[in-house]
Design a protein around this motif. Structure first.
Motif, mmCIF file in Angstrom:
data_model
loop_
_atom_site.group_PDB
_atom_site.id
_atom_site.type_symbol
_atom_site.label_atom_id
_atom_site.label_comp_id
_atom_site.label_asym_id
_atom_site.label_seq_id
_atom_site.Cartn_x
_atom_site.Cartn_y
_atom_site.Cartn_z
ATOM 1 N N ARG A 135 0.845 -1.196 0.000
ATOM 2 C CA ARG A 135 0.000 0.000 0.000
ATOM 3 C C ARG A 135 0.879 1.245 0.000
ATOM 4 N N PHE A 136 0.530 2.196 -0.858
ATOM 5 C CA PHE A 136 1.173 3.504 -0.870
ATOM 6 C C PHE A 136 0.115 4.533 -0.489
ATOM 7 N N GLU A 137 0.399 5.358 0.531
ATOM 8 C CA GLU A 137 -0.560 6.355 1.005
ATOM 9 C C GLU A 137 0.026 7.755 0.895
ATOM 10 N N GLY A 138 -0.836 8.697 0.610
ATOM 11 C CA GLY A 138 -0.414 10.084 0.566
ATOM 12 C C GLY A 138 -1.547 11.014 0.942
ATOM 13 N N PHE A 139 -1.191 12.263 1.210
ATOM 14 C CA PHE A 139 -2.157 13.278 1.607
ATOM 15 C C PHE A 139 -1.788 14.557 0.887
ATOM 16 N N SER A 140 -2.754 15.210 0.277
ATOM 17 C CA SER A 140 -2.448 16.428 -0.462
ATOM 18 C C SER A 140 -1.876 17.496 0.460
ATOM 19 N N ASP B 70 -3.481 0.461 -3.554
ATOM 20 C CA ASP B 70 -3.392 -0.905 -3.038
ATOM 21 C C ASP B 70 -2.984 -1.825 -4.179
ATOM 22 N N LEU B 71 -1.790 -2.404 -4.084
ATOM 23 C CA LEU B 71 -1.326 -3.353 -5.092
ATOM 24 C C LEU B 71 -1.478 -4.762 -4.522
ATOM 25 N N THR B 72 -2.319 -5.560 -5.163
ATOM 26 C CA THR B 72 -2.626 -6.909 -4.704
ATOM 27 C C THR B 72 -1.572 -7.896 -5.215
ATOM 28 N N PRO B 73 -1.560 -9.119 -4.690
ATOM 29 C CA PRO B 73 -0.555 -10.104 -5.134
ATOM 30 C C PRO B 73 -0.549 -10.340 -6.636
ATOM 31 N N GLU B 74 -1.685 -10.123 -7.308
ATOM 32 C CA GLU B 74 -1.746 -10.338 -8.755
ATOM 33 C C GLU B 74 -0.856 -9.374 -9.533
ATOM 34 N N ALA B 75 -0.399 -8.296 -8.875
ATOM 35 C CA ALA B 75 0.438 -7.313 -9.559
ATOM 36 C C ALA B 75 1.889 -7.755 -9.663
ATOM 37 N N PHE B 76 2.272 -8.817 -8.919
ATOM 38 C CA PHE B 76 3.674 -9.216 -8.842
ATOM 39 C C PHE B 76 3.840 -10.693 -9.199
ATOM 40 N N ASP C 121 -13.333 5.158 -5.572
ATOM 41 C CA ASP C 121 -12.705 3.838 -5.547
ATOM 42 C C ASP C 121 -12.547 3.336 -6.977
ATOM 43 N N LEU C 122 -11.344 3.488 -7.533
ATOM 44 C CA LEU C 122 -11.049 3.042 -8.893
ATOM 45 C C LEU C 122 -10.472 1.631 -8.815
ATOM 46 N N ARG C 123 -11.178 0.672 -9.382
ATOM 47 C CA ARG C 123 -10.782 -0.723 -9.273
ATOM 48 C C ARG C 123 -10.179 -1.214 -10.584
ATOM 49 N N PHE C 124 -9.025 -1.874 -10.469
ATOM 50 C CA PHE C 124 -8.312 -2.397 -11.629
ATOM 51 C C PHE C 124 -8.235 -3.918 -11.531
ATOM 52 N N ASP C 125 -7.635 -4.539 -12.515
ATOM 53 C CA ASP C 125 -7.522 -5.997 -12.464
ATOM 54 C C ASP C 125 -6.451 -6.456 -11.486
ATOM 55 N N VAL C 126 -5.538 -5.558 -11.068
ATOM 56 C CA VAL C 126 -4.487 -5.950 -10.129
ATOM 57 C C VAL C 126 -4.383 -4.981 -8.949
ATOM 58 N N GLY C 127 -5.474 -4.398 -8.538
ATOM 59 C CA GLY C 127 -5.428 -3.500 -7.385
ATOM 60 C C GLY C 127 -6.451 -2.395 -7.514
ATOM 61 N N ARG C 128 -6.253 -1.325 -6.750
ATOM 62 C CA ARG C 128 -7.196 -0.211 -6.760
ATOM 63 C C ARG C 128 -6.485 1.072 -6.363
ATOM 64 N N PHE C 129 -7.139 2.197 -6.695
ATOM 65 C CA PHE C 129 -6.699 3.520 -6.269
ATOM 66 C C PHE C 129 -7.887 4.155 -5.562
#
Length: 462
Positions: A88-93, A103-109, A266-274
């Protein structure tokens, strides 16, 4: 006068970069040497390098942007958490009005995550330029952390950046956890509907005039006035920053809390989300809300807090039901304890799964949380000797608390405290208890009040 920033040093063993190795890019992200986390979080192949590159680029853009009154960007770096199979990578403006998480899930690696912990990650300018060039035609390597990396340029010195972290920016990381549990799904969009929505958002618009996103049949449109089921958004640039990710979206889910008018994207991708959380007003950040003060005032969390804290071990999803049963405290008490731990930066909340996750923010929270202006003002009111109880019943205590040239009527009630001051009536508890309610709690319950005790422990760095 309270400090507005704390000094902080980012210490990295090398500069993050995208290196070319036999024509294949290798992303090497340097993590801060704080001594609290494993040195190496991940070292493996990326299956979707273009998507990962775009996600990290957008996250970095959000962290370095002041959407309200744009000024020079602050030197702020995101934090990375490894554990439970997720990265997980987190940030604040910089303006504290937008929270973002990748959020990068195991499917990303192609391999499992190795390390566990949370720390800062170096996102320098050269790194951001290289990330924008990543594409799926390349076989890309990702390394997060590691002190023993030898770069092509032979640059192995410790890289330090001394920065002034705004207290409200750091506090926002803690405060934002209090908003998410009460949000519900409002709109679910297909990839085509997501593209249409982002095309409709007015460009370059950070006007305080809100737009209202609503569904008419199968169409998603913008309205100038709220209608039933619509989502209010002020400052559309705070969402338009996500546009580079739209081509990768499999589903867009918009969350909303009607009471606070806070929206989650909540933007959902095939290997994680933003995921991003957007504050209700352009000039209103999450850091000054005081939502955590309300959480500390209610809920049976005192007994379960040490048990829950001892159970934290890098989980990406904390099972509150199982923890409540094993500890004997019950699920409700565990939930309340996790809310308090979230206010202290020890856990985050994942709205998309409905679970807390363990991570320790890599900031000096003892110095930040010592800045409790409302509690300090409340103690001064009690010390003045002018606070007085005027009536009591089994369900309510009524008090008169001094204000500026006027006394305020405060009611301490089981269903929620109330005050006649202008600040409370403006926000109606949405930004936590006012100083008069805190003073009333101090007078009635003393320093033994659960609310006061918790704030006092934070002041002492407990």
């Amino acid at each position: 006068m309270s400090a507005t920033a704390v000094g902080y040093t980012y210490a990295y063993p090398f500069a993050s970069a995208v290196l070319e190795n036999r024509g294949e890019p290798a992303i090497r992200l340097a993590t801060s040497l704080d001594g609290t986390s494993d040195d190496l979080f991940f070292d493996g192949q990326l299956r979707r390098p273009a998507l990962v590159g775009k996600c990290l680029t957008v996250l970095s853009s959000i962290v370095r942007t002041r959407f309200y009154q744009p000024l020079d960007p602050l030197e702020l770096d995101p934090v990375v958490t490894s554990g439970g199979g997720l990265l997980r990578f987190e940030g604040f403006s910089s303006c504290c009005g937008v929270y973002a998480r990748v959020d990068l899930t195991p499917e990303a690696f192609d391999v499992e995550l190795r390390g566990k912990g949370t720390t800062n990650v170096d996102f320098n300018e050269a790194m951001r330029v290289s990330l924008r060039r990543m594409n799926d035609d390349d076989s890309s390597q990702l390394q997060v952390g590691g002190e023993g990396v030898t770069l092509r340029r032979g640059d192995e010195r410790i890289i330090e950046r001394n920065v002034k972290l705004p207290i409200r920016w750091v506090r926002g990381f803690c405060e934002v956890q209090a908003y998410q549990p009460r949000m519900t799904p409002a709109l679910e969009l297909s990839p085509a509907q997501a593209r249409d929505l982002f095309r409709a958002l007015p460009p370059g618009s950070n006007s305080r005039r809100p737009v209202h996103i609503t569904r008419t049949g199968q169409a998603i449109r913008l309205a100038s006035r709220p209608v039933r089921g619509s989502v209010q958004l002020q400052g559309t640039d705070r969402v338009r920053v996500l546009e580079p990710l739209v081509p990768f979206v499999k589903q867009l889910l918009i969350w909303y809390d009607e009471e606070s008018e806070t929206s989650g994207w909540d933007l959902r991708f095939d290997v994680g989300r933003f995921f991003t959380l957007v504050s209700p007003e352009l000039n209103r950040g999450f850091s000054g809300e005081g939502q955590t003060l309300t959480r500390l005032a209610v809920g049976d969390w005192q007994r379960s807090l040490p048990l829950v804290a001892d159970s934290l071990n890098g989980q990406s999803r904390i099972d509150t039901a199982a923890l409540g049963a094993s500890s004997g405290c019950g699920e409700a008490s565990v939930e309340a304890a996790l809310a308090v731990l979230g206010a202290r930066g020890l856990v985050g909340y994942d709205l998309t799964t409905g679970h807390y996750f363990h991570r320790v923010l890599p900031f000096d929270l003892e110095r930040v949380e010592s800045q409790q202006p409302r509690l300090k003002a409340a103690r001064e009111l009690v010390a003045s000797g002018a606070c007085r109880i005027i009536g009591e019943t089994p369900s309510e205590t009524r008090l008169m608390i001094p204000g500026t040239d006027v006394e305020h009527f405060v009611r301490l009630r089981l269903e929620g405290d109330r005050c006649t001051c202008r600040w409370f009536n403006r926000y109606l508890g949405q930004r936590g208890p006012c100083k008069h309610i805190l003073a009333a709690r101090l007078l009635v319950e003393g320093e033994d009040s659960p609310l006061i005790q918790s704030l006092a422990r934070e002041e002492a760095g407990a």
